[in-house]
Design an enzyme around this catalytic site. Structure first.
Site, PDB file in Angstrom:
ATOM      1  CB  CYS A 258      16.944 -26.305 -41.171  1.00 41.45           C
ATOM      2  SG  CYS A 258      18.484 -27.019 -40.603  1.00 41.45           S
TER       3      CYS A 258
ATOM      4  CE  LYS B 180       9.736 -17.584 -31.930  1.00 42.54           C
ATOM      5  NZ  LYS B 180       9.857 -16.974 -30.595  1.00 42.54           N
TER       6      LYS B 180
HETATM    7  C1  F6R Z   1      13.480 -18.383 -25.016  1.00 42.45           C
HETATM    8  C2  F6R Z   1      12.922 -19.251 -26.016  1.00 42.45           C
HETATM    9  C3  F6R Z   1      13.127 -20.712 -25.886  1.00 42.45           C
HETATM   10  C4  F6R Z   1      11.809 -21.453 -26.184  1.00 42.45           C
HETATM   11  C5  F6R Z   1      12.028 -22.972 -26.206  1.00 42.45           C
HETATM   12  C6  F6R Z   1      10.724 -23.729 -26.400  1.00 42.45           C
HETATM   13  O1  F6R Z   1      13.188 -17.048 -25.286  1.00 42.45           O
HETATM   14  O2  F6R Z   1      12.304 -18.805 -26.938  1.00 42.45           O
HETATM   15  O3  F6R Z   1      13.626 -21.068 -24.634  1.00 42.45           O
HETATM   16  O4  F6R Z   1      10.888 -21.116 -25.208  1.00 42.45           O
HETATM   17  O5  F6R Z   1      12.906 -23.298 -27.234  1.00 42.45           O
HETATM   18  O6  F6R Z   1      10.078 -23.313 -27.553  1.00 42.45           O
HETATM   19  P1  F6R Z   1       8.562 -23.654 -27.833  1.00 42.45           P
HETATM   20  O7  F6R Z   1       7.739 -22.828 -26.941  1.00 42.45           O
HETATM   21  O8  F6R Z   1       8.366 -23.345 -29.282  1.00 42.45           O
HETATM   22  O9  F6R Z   1       8.379 -25.116 -27.528  1.00 42.45           O
END
Ligand code: F6R
Length: 585
Positions: free
Chosen positions: A2, A580
């Site tokens: 969100c 994201k």
């Molecule tokens: C794949 C991707 C996800 C993130 C995961 C962890 O391209 O973006 O697998 O790597 O959700 O995210 P962070 O690095 O923000 O903890």
């Protein structure tokens, strides 16, 4: 997940909210909505499932004027995707509306205590609106009602609430991200800085337990558990153009192409934080590297390197830390890798390692994890907008490996290979390779299954290549150790099944042996390697980069996934169902 943006100030809120929510679309969502005040001061909620642009267009949102308001994108957790469950969500009378990010774990218990209220959605968010209504009817201010709810709610949830009859918009930060932006003509509270960076770079990062009131001409923050908590106003360095695509058709491509420069910046400005982190590694016992998804892949590669340097290192997915509870000692060090610094699977690991020293390898300044570790290493990759992690994978894994190399006293070799990597990336992202990737993407775009094969560091590279392909092309892609292939998966090989082999010099002979077993059964091989081979049906040339040799191969697989996505008519920046920052368990 969100996205929330709220504005209260002396201007019409609508342009700020419309612009801000568009900049939050990258987080991933399935419905969107806003709450504004109409000419008579009543709340006006406009929302639906689907895209932000459609909500704005269908309800002609930009025609409204409102002194304050909230815009929200929802990534469904509780309650299916539909207009009714989209946020903002109001109380019984339509006097209060709430936009929320997180999950309220004791939803049933709180809902039962509000049995005289009429619930109209299937969301957990709705209890916030009714709880506030209930307590405000009992005489509390909205701020005090929010504080009382914060004590009752279990789980990680941040929200922003608006009341028709109060001047302020009130927000609670608890787990999920929220940050305050201070512009000359008003105040923002939002899920991230890029959503309002066009209007101000003066921000106040929030801590869990902060209740924020934003008024027409100022703000107030009270922390519920620590009344002495300091909230500094910081000037952030993010530039507005980091939030735009520039001349690129997609953010993902822009971010892939930025990687040589991102690596260059490590040499220029990252070394001091690497040295501080390395000191902590030297002083500790076992090292655990914690991450999720692509960041977990970075953890696995770095853990391999740490072990090869004689350090006891283990990579763990955050949600699995309890499996290690029996062996963790207070001397052990934790390195948390997270682009967003908000991933709940990583944050939840913190409960078990309160007594341990922690390093955070993070991209987003002021994120929840940045407030929970002893040393923060910012990877300085710049805002990553596309859902799929590309430049932040490269920066995170390189920082983690450099910390290991510095701790092992291999400073010169590390710096030499960092220089090699920068050069290798510039030489990888050249027209001849990009053209070959284009042609390869056309070959595989209609495939249903793909294999990614590698050994050693390139086994993880294979996992990462397959993850990227799945995410943005929706092709089922599986990363497998090339040696493991003969123990089962080889049964899936037949004529015209494509495998993408990531072959480094170190493991070349062994991998080639495995590839010949595939070729013998009619399988087709796309080789990503520093050298061509007669076993490759198609060849994508990578460049040597010392200990970082796997990185150019990852970059080529990112590009391949991107190209396939575009050929299939998918928007690679916003793959379906994904977010994201994954701020729920
Ligand atoms: C794949 C991707 C996800 C993130 C995961 C962890 O391209 O973006 O697998 O790597 O959700 O995210 P962070 O690095 O923000 O903890």
């Amino acid at each position: 997940m969100c996205g929330i943006i709220a504005y209260n100030g002396s201007d019409n809120a609508v342009p700020y909210l419309v612009d801000g929510i568009k900049n939050l679309e990258y987080r991933g969502y399935d419905s969107a909505g806003c709450v504004l005040l109409d000419g008579s001061g009543n709340l006006l909620i406009r929302k639906s499932e689907g895209k932000v642009g459609d909500v704005i267009k269908n309800y002609a949102i930009d025609k409204y004027t409102s002194p304050k308001g909230i815009f929200h994108t929802r990534w469904a957790t509780r309650g299916e995707v539909n207009t009714r469950n989209a946020h903002p969500i109001s109380d019984c009378t339509g006097k209060i509306a709430v936009a929320h990010n997180g999950i309220i774990e004791n939803y049933d218990e709180i809902k039962n205590s509000l049995s005289d209220h009429k619930f109209t959605t299937d969301t957990d968010t709705e209890i916030i609106a009714h709880f506030l209504e209930d307590r405000m009817n009992g005489g509390l201010t909205m701020k005090d009602a929010v504080a009382e709810l914060a004590h009752e709610m279990k789980g990680y949830s941040s929200f922003v609430a608006i009341d028709r009859d109060s001047d302020d918009i009130v927000a609670l930060k608890n787990g999920s991200p929220l940050v305050v932006g201070l512009a000359s003509n008003g105040t923002f509270v939002a899920s991230d800085v890029p959503s309002f960076i066009k209007y101000t770079n003066r921000v106040v990062y929030l801590f869990d337990g902060d209740v924020v009131s934003i008024g027409k001409s100022g703000y107030r923050i009270d922390n519920l558990s620590d009344s002495d908590k300091k909230h500094e106003v910081k000037t952030v360095k993010i530039k507005y153009d980091e939030s735009t695509k520039g001349d690129f058709p997609h953010f993902m491509l822009k971010e892939i192409m930025e990687q040589p420069a991102v690596v260059g910046r490590i040499e220029e400005s990252g070394i001091e934080s690497i040295e501080r982190a390395a000191e902590l590694v030297k002083a500790s016992g076992r090292v655990y590297l914690i991450g999720a998804g692509t960041s977990f892949n970075a953890c696995m590669i770095a853990a391999n390197l740490f072990r090869s340097l004689g350090m006891d290192a283990t990579a763990i997915e955050g949600q699995n830390i309890s499996n290690y509870a029996g062996v963790i000692s207070d001397k052990d060090l934790f390195i948390l890798i997270s682009q967003s610094g908000e991933t709940m699977d990583v944050i939840q690991a913190l409960d078990l390692i309160k007594a341990n020293k922690k390093i955070g390898i993070l991209n987003v300044e002021g994120s929840t994890l940045s407030n929970s570790v002893d040393v923060v290493v910012y990877i300085g990759a710049g805002h990553e907008n596309a859902v799929a992690a590309t430049k932040t994978f490269t920066a995170s894994v390189v920082y983690a490996m450099l910390i290991g190399m510095y701790a092992a006293g291999k400073v010169e070799e590390a710096r030499n290979d960092l220089g090699l990597l920068k050069l290798a990336l510039y030489n990888t992202l050249v027209p001849s390779v990009i053209g070959a990737v284009d042609a390869t993407a056309s070959l595989i775009k209609d495939k249903v299954n793909l294999f990614y094969l590698g050994r050693g560091a390139d086994y993880v590279t294979a996992l990462e290549g397959a993850l990227k392909m799945k995410e943005v092309s929706y092709i089922h892609a599986e990363g497998i150790d090339s040696s493991t292939f003969k123990h089962g998966p080889l049964a899936l090989i037949s004529k015209d099944i494509y495998s993408i082999a990531l072959v480094s010099d170190a493991d070349r002979d062994a991998v080639m042996h495995n590839l010949s077993e595939i070729k013998a059964r009619g399988g087709r091989i796309i080789g990503i390697s520093n050298h061509n081979s007669e076993l490759f049906d198609f060849y994508l040339k990578s460049q040597p980069a010392g200990i970082f040799d796997f990185v150019p191969k990852v970059v080529i697989s990112q590009l391949l996934a991107y190209k396939v996505s575009v050929l299939k008519g998918i928007n690679p920046d916003r793959p379906r169902n994904l977010a994201k920052a994954v701020t729920v368990k």
